[in-house]
Motif scaffolding. Sequence first.
Motif, PDB file in Angstrom:
ATOM      1  N   ALA A   1      -4.202  -0.533  -6.266  1.00 16.32           N
ATOM      2  CA  ALA A   1      -4.257  -0.210  -4.834  1.00 16.32           C
ATOM      3  C   ALA A   1      -5.572  -0.688  -4.231  1.00 16.32           C
TER       4      ALA A   1
ATOM      5  N   LEU B   1      -3.830   3.079  -9.249  1.00 19.64           N
ATOM      6  CA  LEU B   1      -4.969   3.334  -8.365  1.00 19.64           C
ATOM      7  C   LEU B   1      -5.896   2.120  -8.318  1.00 19.64           C
TER       8      LEU B   1
ATOM      9  N   ALA C   1       0.830  -1.212   0.000  1.00 20.74           N
ATOM     10  CA  ALA C   1       0.000   0.000   0.000  1.00 20.74           C
ATOM     11  C   ALA C   1       0.862   1.259   0.000  1.00 20.74           C
ATOM     12  N   VAL C   2       1.898   1.277   0.834  1.00 21.51           N
ATOM     13  CA  VAL C   2       2.767   2.454   0.917  1.00 21.51           C
ATOM     14  C   VAL C   2       3.572   2.629  -0.368  1.00 21.51           C
ATOM     15  N   THR C   3       4.103   1.535  -0.893  1.00 19.84           N
ATOM     16  CA  THR C   3       4.943   1.655  -2.093  1.00 19.84           C
ATOM     17  C   THR C   3       4.125   2.093  -3.308  1.00 19.84           C
ATOM     18  N   ILE C   4       2.884   1.638  -3.424  1.00 18.39           N
ATOM     19  CA  ILE C   4       2.035   2.108  -4.521  1.00 18.39           C
ATOM     20  C   ILE C   4       1.787   3.612  -4.383  1.00 18.39           C
ATOM     21  N   ALA C   5       1.570   4.070  -3.151  1.00 17.33           N
ATOM     22  CA  ALA C   5       1.361   5.505  -2.925  1.00 17.33           C
ATOM     23  C   ALA C   5       2.588   6.310  -3.338  1.00 17.33           C
ATOM     24  N   VAL C   6       3.778   5.843  -2.983  1.00 28.00           N
ATOM     25  CA  VAL C   6       5.009   6.552  -3.353  1.00 28.00           C
ATOM     26  C   VAL C   6       5.209   6.520  -4.870  1.00 28.00           C
ATOM     27  N   GLN C   7       4.895   5.387  -5.488  1.00 31.59           N
ATOM     28  CA  GLN C   7       5.015   5.302  -6.945  1.00 31.59           C
ATOM     29  C   GLN C   7       4.067   6.290  -7.622  1.00 31.59           C
ATOM     30  N   ILE C   8       2.873   6.435  -7.107  1.00 34.52           N
ATOM     31  CA  ILE C   8       1.920   7.399  -7.658  1.00 34.52           C
ATOM     32  C   ILE C   8       2.472   8.822  -7.539  1.00 34.52           C
ATOM     33  N   VAL C   9       3.067   9.151  -6.392  1.00 34.85           N
ATOM     34  CA  VAL C   9       3.683  10.471  -6.215  1.00 34.85           C
ATOM     35  C   VAL C   9       4.781  10.684  -7.257  1.00 34.85           C
TER      36      VAL C   9
ATOM     37  N   ALA D   1      10.301   3.311  -4.248  1.00 31.93           N
ATOM     38  CA  ALA D   1       9.058   2.537  -4.241  1.00 31.93           C
ATOM     39  C   ALA D   1       9.276   1.146  -4.835  1.00 31.93           C
TER      40      ALA D   1
END
Length: 396
Positions: free
Chosen positions: A179, A176, A82-90, A114
């Motif tokens: 996720a 997204l 979950a965290v790595t997908i968020a960082v990849q999106i950023v 990420a």
Amino acid sequence: MGIAGRARLSPGVSLVLLASILVSFLAASAAPTPLYGIYQERWHFSPVTTTVVFAVYALAVLASLLTFGRLSDHVGRRPVLAVTIAVQIVSLVVFVLADGVPTLLTARILQGLATGAATGAVGAAMLDIDRARGTLANAIAPGVGTGSGALLSALLIRFLPAPTRLVYVVLLVILLIQAAGVALMPETVTPRAGARRSLRPDISLPRAVRGPALVVIPVLFAVWALAGFFGALGPALVRALMATSIVVGGLVLFVFALFGAIAVLVLRNTAAKTVILTGIVALILGMLVTLVSVMARSVPGFFVGLALGGVGFGGGFQGSLKTIMPLVEAHERASVLSLLYLVCYVGFGLPTVIAGFLVVYAGGLPRTADEYSVAVILLALVALLGVRRATRMASD
């Protein structure tokens, strides 16, 4: 009804989801490759800068693997994903907003952090679900992701507007959706104590895999060094050999990855030693064909060498995983996978930066391609000697 009360994904669907996440992360890492020429024209930087931007990603992956590679063994796979997908999106948002080399470097660093953390968690989770299918997915997903990301980027650049933004928006939407899938995926490992301690870099291997690891490390380094070269400089080399469209340049990584994936599928039920030897031989043949083709300025020959190199990558990478991962306990999977990827990304990044300097300061792109081909052949021969020696020792 909360997430905890919802129906969870089945193991089969979870495995497909995890493989798709690995594909997406590697596709995102390859998406800038066809764009480097556009960035270079807009921001006026040299091939050295191109390879530095490329290698910064590899360095960030290495730092992430060393720091976060074992974390999912302790806190679970889902939180890390979950965290790595968020960082990849950023990172993709930063790519969309990029207006110069500093923002490009920032995006690549975030992307590398990420990817490094996600790689061990995704790979271990697939092995948790099904060891045989998970090993196959771990071997095939990086090539599929790398090839599809480069080709998608090239096609969008050629046929649709906003060439430096659209591919990142497409990947962002895909992430997204993934996720949401992670939120519904069951946890595949029981969390255990020691999460904070796991953040301290540790490059030790379990005793059972140390001997086999010494055999596969030269193989991993050689095949990923080849992938790094084609990823950073392959499209530019094709343009140097023949004035052509950006789509043909994007085909470099796609063809390499396609034949790597085919090799993984064809050899999936073959003994690990045979797979590794097949990969090494194909790698050597591919580099010999590439060497001759660059000298003769033959684009068809270059793509033949590229295809053979892809077979070498797929065989060498899959054979290495098949050699090591069956010897690893469940609670060690993320750690060992992360260490193997550590070797991969050193091979992926370091020789590529050296090649960038050689392009600018020591003879240009075709000559550097010749020298790089010779270096990869020598690495492959070292790997071949190591595998043969290990085979003889095992038979004595």
